[in-house]
Write a protein that holds these residues in place. Sequence first.
Motif, short mmCIF file in Angstrom:
data_model
loop_
_atom_site.label_atom_id
_atom_site.label_comp_id
_atom_site.label_asym_id
_atom_site.label_seq_id
_atom_site.Cartn_x
_atom_site.Cartn_y
_atom_site.Cartn_z
N CYS A 1 -14.87 -18.60 19.41
CA CYS A 1 -14.93 -19.41 18.20
C CYS A 1 -14.91 -18.57 16.95
N ALA A 2 -14.79 -17.27 17.07
CA ALA A 2 -14.80 -16.42 15.88
C ALA A 2 -13.50 -16.54 15.14
N PRO A 3 -13.54 -16.28 13.84
CA PRO A 3 -12.34 -16.37 13.05
C PRO A 3 -11.42 -15.25 13.37
N ALA A 4 -10.24 -15.41 13.07
CA ALA A 4 -9.31 -14.38 13.27
C ALA A 4 -9.13 -13.66 12.01
N SER A 5 -8.78 -12.48 12.13
CA SER A 5 -8.51 -11.76 10.97
C SER A 5 -7.47 -10.77 11.33
N SER A 6 -6.30 -11.06 11.27
CA SER A 6 -5.31 -10.14 11.66
C SER A 6 -5.11 -9.14 10.59
N ALA A 7 -5.92 -8.99 9.74
CA ALA A 7 -5.83 -8.01 8.69
C ALA A 7 -4.44 -7.59 8.40
N GLU A 8 -3.52 -8.42 8.36
CA GLU A 8 -2.20 -8.08 7.84
C GLU A 8 -2.38 -7.70 6.39
N THR A 9 -1.63 -6.78 5.93
CA THR A 9 -1.79 -6.36 4.55
C THR A 9 -1.50 -7.50 3.60
N ALA A 10 -2.38 -7.75 2.70
CA ALA A 10 -2.19 -8.84 1.75
C ALA A 10 -1.32 -8.35 0.63
N LYS A 11 -0.05 -8.68 0.70
CA LYS A 11 0.87 -8.18 -0.30
C LYS A 11 1.33 -9.32 -1.15
N GLN B 1 9.20 0.31 3.57
CA GLN B 1 9.14 0.80 2.20
C GLN B 1 7.75 0.52 1.63
N THR B 2 7.01 1.57 1.34
CA THR B 2 5.65 1.42 0.83
C THR B 2 5.66 1.36 -0.70
N ASP B 3 4.49 1.06 -1.25
CA ASP B 3 4.36 0.88 -2.71
C ASP B 3 5.35 -0.17 -3.21
N ARG B 4 5.43 -1.26 -2.49
CA ARG B 4 6.32 -2.37 -2.86
C ARG B 4 5.51 -3.68 -2.77
N ARG B 5 4.81 -4.02 -3.83
CA ARG B 5 4.03 -5.25 -3.84
C ARG B 5 4.95 -6.41 -4.24
N VAL B 6 5.06 -7.38 -3.37
CA VAL B 6 5.96 -8.50 -3.62
C VAL B 6 5.40 -9.40 -4.72
N LEU B 7 6.25 -9.66 -5.71
CA LEU B 7 5.87 -10.51 -6.83
C LEU B 7 6.34 -11.95 -6.64
N GLY B 8 7.49 -12.12 -5.97
CA GLY B 8 8.01 -13.46 -5.79
C GLY B 8 9.17 -13.49 -4.82
N GLY C 1 0.80 -1.21 0.00
CA GLY C 1 0.00 0.00 0.00
C GLY C 1 0.83 1.26 0.00
N ASP C 2 0.14 2.39 -0.11
CA ASP C 2 0.80 3.69 -0.10
C ASP C 2 1.29 4.06 1.30
N ARG C 3 0.67 3.46 2.32
CA ARG C 3 1.08 3.72 3.69
C ARG C 3 1.03 2.42 4.47
N ALA C 4 1.67 2.40 5.61
CA ALA C 4 1.63 1.21 6.46
C ALA C 4 0.19 0.90 6.84
N ALA C 5 -0.09 -0.38 6.97
CA ALA C 5 -1.40 -0.87 7.42
C ALA C 5 -2.55 -0.45 6.51
N ASP C 6 -2.29 -0.40 5.22
CA ASP C 6 -3.34 -0.03 4.28
C ASP C 6 -4.52 -0.99 4.33
N ALA C 7 -4.26 -2.28 4.50
CA ALA C 7 -5.36 -3.25 4.53
C ALA C 7 -6.26 -3.03 5.73
N VAL C 8 -5.69 -2.68 6.87
CA VAL C 8 -6.50 -2.41 8.05
C VAL C 8 -7.41 -1.21 7.79
N SER C 9 -6.91 -0.24 7.06
CA SER C 9 -7.73 0.93 6.73
C SER C 9 -8.96 0.55 5.94
N ASP C 10 -8.89 -0.53 5.18
CA ASP C 10 -10.04 -0.96 4.38
C ASP C 10 -11.22 -1.31 5.27
N TRP C 11 -10.96 -1.81 6.47
CA TRP C 11 -12.07 -2.11 7.39
C TRP C 11 -12.03 -1.17 8.60
#
Length: 488
Positions: free
Chosen positions: A478-488, A110-117, A41-51
Amino acid sequence: MSDSDQSSKKTVVVIGAGPVGLAAAAHLLERGLEPVVLEAGDRAADAVSDWGHVRLFSPWRYNIDPAARRLLEATDWQEPDPDALPTGRELVEKYLRPLADTQQLTHRVQTDRRVLGVTRVGMDKVRSLGRAERRFLVRAATAAGEIHDFTADAVIDASGVWGRTNPLGAAGMAAPGEEAAASFLTGPLPDVLGRERDRFAGRHTLVVGMGHSAANSLLDLAELASAERGTRITWVIRSASAARLYGGGDADGLPARGALGSRLKDLVERGDIALVREFTITGFEVPAVCCGSQSGPLSVHGQTPQGAQKIDADNVVAATGFRPDLDMLREIRLGLDPGVEAPVALGPMIDPNAHSCGTVPPHGERELAHPETGFYIAGIKSYGRAPTFLLATGYEQVRSIAAALAGDRAAADAVELELPETGVCSTDLPLAEDSESEASGCCAPAPAPAQQGFATGFEHGYAGEAARNDSPPQTPCCAPASSAETAK
């Protein structure tokens, strides 16, 4: 092209700047190691911002990693009220972004770094001779398509599962027409009462799934329907009964969870929400395009015990859970449980066929190790397709990994996390045989575990389940976890 800092320190690339990824960086620094955190993402924890609109079940005291706290305490950071329940937005603004902005981490994230492999320098997956001596090569891309390569002595993948939803079709496969219907589909936790209100107001929404993510979306939609005429809600589940999600009502040891289930049950019984049981989606029929726009609602075809059924809807909330992105790890020698896609040693400990409540024991580096020496998956992604991840578990995972990478075997093997007792779970509520299952059984009251509050269906999820703003703290064992780590 760029490379990570080549110093005398052991360099560790951390993929994802979410809660567990940033905690990993803090623990690595304390161990004298050099973290390089790559965030898509453009900033840290962008995925958490989505929710960000979702409020957590667990209070602040359970959502802050100890090593991260020590970094923040050296600044002018004001720790939030430990008993308050943060929203995702508050988690970002009052904890994760200040952590990423500390003097120690700001130049290491380092933001704006989507891991490809991820691979080994000069080696593909097949080659074995001298493999462990070769450094890792992590390739990332910017949104503009620029490629950046990083080399490291070790890699921790804390990229999470957010954005990798399970398909809506049966048996783990997308239903015919599902890809074409993408514009009608939403994520598991749309901001129904906020920024996406206009999308849902006065329209018919179909909610698919039987986890807490589905429940929260249904409750928000019902609130919207009370204010906006023409707003209709249909809820489809694959199970024959919604009793598991309704919970124990007033008898529930966790009042907020009981209230959530009771409100949902009342809405269904009043007819405010149309519930269709034992509905398996078999296909989607997208309306024709006329004058540049679609000419009508999406037709969702399904099969019930009574035969074929069609539901027309303007929106479909896909709350059927998540799965890990393993594509970027194709050149890494992974050791995965064939069922849940977690590390081999961890798989049996978290298998939802055997673990329906908070029965997963604390675990660390040994259970997370793969055949690829120096490579780890941590956080919710380490749980593969299993649903019951706790955020505090992720913090313990990276503490243990950092200790092992620093050569402190005793600390790596020490169990420092004491998970709460969860009471006795019901054994007469079978786990659903599909991706909708977030929980099975009902548990006795327990001290609140450190799990994030929303469920991603995280049925899978980066931490737990979303509490309503007016709900007291609770521990959805019993609820699922969702550590909303950014899906990179």
